[in-house]
Design a protein around this motif. Sequence first.
Motif, short mmCIF file in Angstrom:
data_model
loop_
_atom_site.label_atom_id
_atom_site.label_comp_id
_atom_site.label_asym_id
_atom_site.label_seq_id
_atom_site.Cartn_x
_atom_site.Cartn_y
_atom_site.Cartn_z
N VAL A 194 1.65 -1.51 4.10
CA VAL A 194 1.66 -0.15 3.13
C VAL A 194 3.07 -0.04 2.79
CG1 VAL A 194 1.15 2.13 3.60
CG2 VAL A 194 -0.21 0.89 4.81
N ARG A 250 7.92 0.72 -2.34
CA ARG A 250 7.29 1.09 -0.91
C ARG A 250 8.25 0.99 -0.05
NH1 ARG A 250 1.91 -3.02 -1.55
NH2 ARG A 250 1.09 -1.86 -3.33
N ARG A 276 -3.47 -2.65 3.41
CA ARG A 276 -2.94 -2.59 2.16
C ARG A 276 -4.14 -2.71 1.36
NH1 ARG A 276 0.71 0.61 0.05
NH2 ARG A 276 -1.05 1.11 -1.36
N ASP A 289 -5.31 -0.09 -1.54
CA ASP A 289 -5.51 -0.56 -3.03
C ASP A 289 -6.69 -0.57 -3.67
OD1 ASP A 289 -2.48 -0.90 -2.83
OD2 ASP A 289 -2.78 -3.05 -2.70
#
Length: 395
Positions: free
Chosen positions: A100, A133, A307, A311
């Motif tokens: 993440v 990120r 993640r 997404d």
Amino acid sequence: MDAAPAEVTGASPAAAANRPVPWGAVWGQPDAVAALQAAASDPAGMTHAWLITGPPGSGRSTLAYAFAAALIAEPGDEQVMRQVLAGTHPDLTSLRTEGVIISIKDARALVERSYFAPSLGRYRVIVMEDADRMAERTSNVLLKALEEPPERTVWVLCAPSDADLLPTIRSRVRTLRLHDPDVSDVARLIADRTGVDEVTAEQSARHAQRHIGMAQRLATDAAARARRDETLRAVLGVRGVGDAVEVAGRIVAVATEDAKALTTERDESERAQLLRTLGVPEGASVPPAVRSQLNALEDDQKRRATRSLRDGIDRVLTDLQSMFRDVALLQFGRDDLINRELEDDLRALAAAWSPQRTFVVVDRLAETRRNLEQNVAPTLALESLLVTIASGRTL
């Protein structure tokens, strides 16, 4: 990495194959290629920290690695350039997070590598994909390295927008902004690459909003096209809390299945490879001495799965934004729609709603995307969004 894209918007994608390494995979960004070619050929005027920005699918990462290859290799040394493009050259260090966020540990490792002199090439290049990120604490780890890098080290960061990074980072880099290609150009590229018919290529490019990687997936995966259509129609059919709960659960379930499909085979391969490397025979119990390494791998895989799920849900929200963007356009007399296949339903919604109600939903979609980045439970976030769509609340 962003899907590799040809050179000039409007040019035949096949022309890329005739261009010199390493720029042959870069498509649709002639100004950016020219700027980086000039930089790579002028050591005296070289900028040692770059930020490449552009929308998802615009080829940020593809361009970053092409630039790295041009910097590391001597001019005309295609063998070394191909080694850099393959990610195997010792003077290239890259980071693409599958979690993440980018961890401080990973950022520190990059900074440490940045102070090594090049071992074989002209420069040492540090490529950080997904630089957006980084949390603030992680960004601070990079500041000094970006401000005063060694003479032969070049940093290349990639992010959707310079606004996604702290001002202190932006002030230390040279920003290169990429642009969106036209739908027609992406469609020609996809048709050339995949062999799909022109109608499917155009629809996929339009639905992907010119994201090359997503357009290619839609063009080659009929099930993905069907899921997208079913999801949008399901959201249009939400009439109350019960519908909102059901549709939100369905979206999360589909995204979870997609995430598992993308990660399970890779997870098993990585686990088997690690055990072979550690000398553990297939089917044997894992000795206590190596369990910590296996646990570390499993932790990384869990972060990657999280993640991937986020997404997938974000992609659904992007599709929903395109749908309600179409509603707003119709309300203001425009008809250049992304979702033409839903035009009758969207016209009915545009007539039934006020523009204010449409903008409330568009704002709530953006808020939901932000909330998911802050680790809000996906199902709850989607339920709240869909209740807003159903009720037209103006809170």
